[in-house]
Design an enzyme around this catalytic site. Structure first.
Site, PDB file in Angstrom:
ATOM      1  N   PRO A 129       0.818  -1.224   0.000  1.00  0.00           N
ATOM      2  CA  PRO A 129       0.000   0.000   0.000  1.00  0.00           C
ATOM      3  C   PRO A 129       0.849   1.271   0.000  1.00  0.00           C
ATOM      4  CG  PRO A 129      -0.882  -1.584   1.561  1.00  0.00           C
ATOM      5  CD  PRO A 129       0.446  -2.107   1.127  1.00  0.00           C
ATOM      6  N   TYR A 130       1.964   1.250   0.723  1.00  0.00           N
ATOM      7  CA  TYR A 130       2.869   2.398   0.740  1.00  0.00           C
ATOM      8  C   TYR A 130       3.457   2.630  -0.651  1.00  0.00           C
ATOM      9  CZ  TYR A 130       7.078   5.115   1.848  1.00  0.00           C
ATOM     10  OH  TYR A 130       8.075   6.070   1.868  1.00  0.00           O
ATOM     11  N   ASN A 131       3.897   1.560  -1.303  1.00  0.00           N
ATOM     12  CA  ASN A 131       4.450   1.699  -2.643  1.00  0.00           C
ATOM     13  C   ASN A 131       3.416   2.199  -3.637  1.00  0.00           C
ATOM     14  OD1 ASN A 131       7.180   0.881  -2.237  1.00  0.00           O
ATOM     15  ND2 ASN A 131       6.533  -1.252  -2.109  1.00  0.00           N
TER      16      ASN A 131
END
Length: 215
Positions: A129-131
């Site tokens: 999700p961060y990427n």
């Protein structure tokens, strides 16, 4: 140059604020979301503004008034849920871009992350999700019409700055000190070699100014 640092209470953000505060070329306004954070900055004679990235875009526009550039180094952190990652790392970043355009700011520096531009490298489900958030925030910045610089540092360490880096559009995995990332942010502000460039960033053998000049 008057610079707003978004995410001024983060580890890299604090270093960027300190370096801008000590600079004879730039001045700084630190954007934070908690009163105690603003009070700590006031104690250091740093101009602070209380603004929440999850709040209305009008508040972000007000924080940007009178600035010449913005540095986005905010992040939801590893202890929040995926919803906060999308709300802050993606939507918060895009809101700052939109607000910058509304108030006439052109210069925008994004602190991103290595491999955020490469879906094939997203093999860690916990980080996915961060990427995704970084991928689309960076993409929006490239398409915004703003004069951008996107830094994608490798593994972040708390070692002292070396003043020597390696930069390229794509680099193999490696590490860099947070302080060196902060140094590169400040050095990039008015360095035309970094304008409209996105690059990976590691500790290396070249002095910062030399490495950036050769982008």
């Amino acid at each position: 140059m008057k610079v707003l640092v978004v995410g001024a209470n983060g580890q890299i953000g604090k270093m960027i604020v300190d370096k801008l505060q000590d600079s004879d070329k730039h001045s700084v306004r630190a954007m934070v979301r908690k009163p105690e954070q603003a009070n700590a900055l006031d104690m250091k004679d740093v101009e602070a503004c209380l603004t929440d990235l999850e709040g209305p875009i009008e508040a972000i526009q007000k924080a940007l008034e009178g600035m010449d550039a913005v540095v986005f180094s905010a992040g939801s952190g590893g202890k929040t849920g995926y919803d906060k990652t999308m709300s802050i790392d993606l939507d918060g970043a895009v809101k700052v871009m939109d607000a910058a355009k509304e108030v006439g700011i052109d210069r925008f520096i994004m602190v991103s992350a290595m491999n955020s531009d490469d879906r094939a490298a997203w093999d860690n489900e916990e980080m996915k999700p961060y990427n995704i958030a970084k991928y689309y925030a960076d993409r929006c910045l490239k398409q915004s019409g703003l004069t951008y610089t996107i830094l994608r540092p490798g593994l972040l360490k708390n070692d002292p700055a070396t003043g020597k880096i390696e930069v390229a559009e794509n680099l193999p995995g490696g590490a860099i000190s947070r302080e060196d990332v902060a140094e590169v942010v400040v050095a990039s502000l008015d360095n035309e070699s970094t304008f409209n460039k996105a690059f990976d960033l590691l500790n290396g053998d070249s002095p910062i100014d030399e490495a950036l000049k050769n982008l």
